[in-house]
Design an enzyme around this catalytic site. Structure first.
Site, PDB file in Angstrom:
ATOM      1  N   ASN A 192       0.816  -1.205   0.000  1.00  0.00           N
ATOM      2  CA  ASN A 192       0.000   0.000   0.000  1.00  0.00           C
ATOM      3  C   ASN A 192       0.854   1.261   0.000  1.00  0.00           C
ATOM      4  O   ASN A 192       0.431   2.306  -0.503  1.00  0.00           O
ATOM      5  CB  ASN A 192      -0.928   0.019   1.230  1.00  0.00           C
ATOM      6  CG  ASN A 192      -2.228  -0.701   0.977  1.00  0.00           C
ATOM      7  OD1 ASN A 192      -3.131  -0.177   0.341  1.00  0.00           O
ATOM      8  ND2 ASN A 192      -2.316  -1.934   1.462  1.00  0.00           N
ATOM      9  N   LYS A 195       3.392 -12.253   7.730  1.00  0.00           N
ATOM     10  CA  LYS A 195       2.152 -11.657   7.241  1.00  0.00           C
ATOM     11  C   LYS A 195       1.661 -12.524   6.094  1.00  0.00           C
ATOM     12  O   LYS A 195       2.369 -12.739   5.107  1.00  0.00           O
ATOM     13  CB  LYS A 195       2.373 -10.222   6.761  1.00  0.00           C
ATOM     14  CG  LYS A 195       1.089  -9.583   6.211  1.00  0.00           C
ATOM     15  CD  LYS A 195       1.337  -8.212   5.605  1.00  0.00           C
ATOM     16  CE  LYS A 195       0.029  -7.654   5.028  1.00  0.00           C
ATOM     17  NZ  LYS A 195       0.214  -6.379   4.313  1.00  0.00           N
ATOM     18  N   ILE A 208      -2.818  -7.412   9.566  1.00  0.00           N
ATOM     19  CA  ILE A 208      -2.256  -6.207   8.953  1.00  0.00           C
ATOM     20  C   ILE A 208      -3.134  -5.906   7.747  1.00  0.00           C
ATOM     21  O   ILE A 208      -3.136  -6.669   6.777  1.00  0.00           O
ATOM     22  CB  ILE A 208      -0.789  -6.406   8.532  1.00  0.00           C
ATOM     23  CG1 ILE A 208       0.076  -6.749   9.745  1.00  0.00           C
ATOM     24  CG2 ILE A 208      -0.254  -5.158   7.841  1.00  0.00           C
ATOM     25  CD1 ILE A 208       1.530  -7.059   9.411  1.00  0.00           C
TER      26      ILE A 208
END
Length: 325
Positions: free
Chosen positions: A51, A176, A227
């Protein structure tokens, strides 16, 4: 030695990096406003991820983003909040260098994605990928989280056996999983949350799904939180879901409220995923604060009329709940 700022269970947000419309330079005022806003909502801080358009930033800009964020957190009384920074790049040597630069700029932990550019050569070559990560884990001055995101790594997707093997390295503190696999999440949690594993590792290991639409089932599987890019838009709602869900699973509170919140978050999360990074920035500018999201860097597209209409519908319940908190 454990880092001065402990990483904790909870929900974290991979921040967008806002760029100015006139020259695509980093808008540090918008960046630091977002960092402080998220910390105030008890959302953890992840910089320079997917992102954050890390691949669009120079090394100098990467360090500046970390440094500005650390300064903003400290100046607003969030000295205890750690920074997890993305440092993955094409080679182990350069990734280790970026880990050192991240530490020097103020990061506390790093997250590393596999090198996707050469996936045609190494995508199924697990020994080569293991060598990459072992060199990074050995060379990084900060604890390393493995970032498993097939969509951003040309299809490279680690199975639970591979992740469990890497979890035994003393400098590996988590994974993650932006692969949306609850089964993989559960197997990795079963290994790393066991008393036998904890007896071998002074650092806690964190299993963090990369989407908030599976937060509740992931917590049932002993995940540490998540996350989620949707945290850029709905931080308070996702923090509330985490609080309600953990209370239901650990303190005997009702699970029904958690299910209802997960319904809202799953709907919003899917809208943000479909909208992409440009759509996330559009949503931040329209629904959170004008100028907070900024533009994307070419060639990443911004939101078009179709994305805008989809977000108007997909975020309706989520925004109403967020604004009620």
């Amino acid at each position: 030695m454990s880092p001065a700022r402990p990483f904790t269970n909870g929900v974290y947000c991979p921040l967008i990096t806002p760029f100015k419309a006139d020259d695509e330079s980093v808008d540090f005022d918008a960046l630091t406003a977002q960092v402080v806003r998220l910390a105030a909502a008890r959302m953890g801080i992840v910089l320079l991820g997917t992102n954050g358009e890390a691949s669009h930033l120079s090394d100098k800009e990467r360090a500046a983003v970390i440094r500005a964020s650390r300064d903003a957190l400290d100046s607003k009384g969030f000295t205890h909040v750690p920074i997890l920074a993305g440092t993955g790049t094409g080679s182990a040597k350069e990734t280790v260098r970026l880990c050192h630069e991240a530490r020097d700029a103020g990061a506390d932990y790093v997250i590393v994605i596999p090198p996707g550019y050469f996936s045609f050569a190494i995508g199924r070559d697990l020994p080569s990928l293991k060598k990459f990560f072992l060199q990074v884990l050995d060379g990084s001055p900060l604890p390393v989280m493995i970032y498993n995101f097939p969509g951003a790594a040309s299809g490279i997707d680690f199975n639970s056996d591979f992740l469990i093997e890497l979890s035994e390295h003393q400098n590996c503190f988590g994974a993650k999983l932006t692969c949306a696999s609850i089964g993989k999440t559960h197997r990795l949690c079963s290994h790393t949350q066991s008393e036998a594993y904890k007896s071998r590792h002074p650092l806690q290991y964190f299993v963090m799904p990369g989407y908030s639409d599976i937060l509740l089932p992931a917590l049932v599987s002993r995940a540490s939180g998540c996350i989620t890019g949707t945290g850029n838009v709905l931080p308070k709602t996702i923090v509330k879901l985490y609080d309600v869900a953990t209370a239901a699973l650990t303190a005997g509170a009702s699970l029904e409220e958690a299910r209802e919140l997960q319904d809202i978050v799953a709907e919003s999360d899917w809208a943000i995923v479909k909208a992409g990074i440009g759509g996330t920035k559009y949503a931040m500018d329209k629904y959170v604060q004008p100028g907070l999201g900024g533009v994307t860097r070419v060639p990443l597209p911004y939101a078009d009329a179709g994305i805008e209409s989809m977000l108007e519908t997909g975020l309706q319940r989520g925004l109403a709940y967020e604004n009620s908190l």
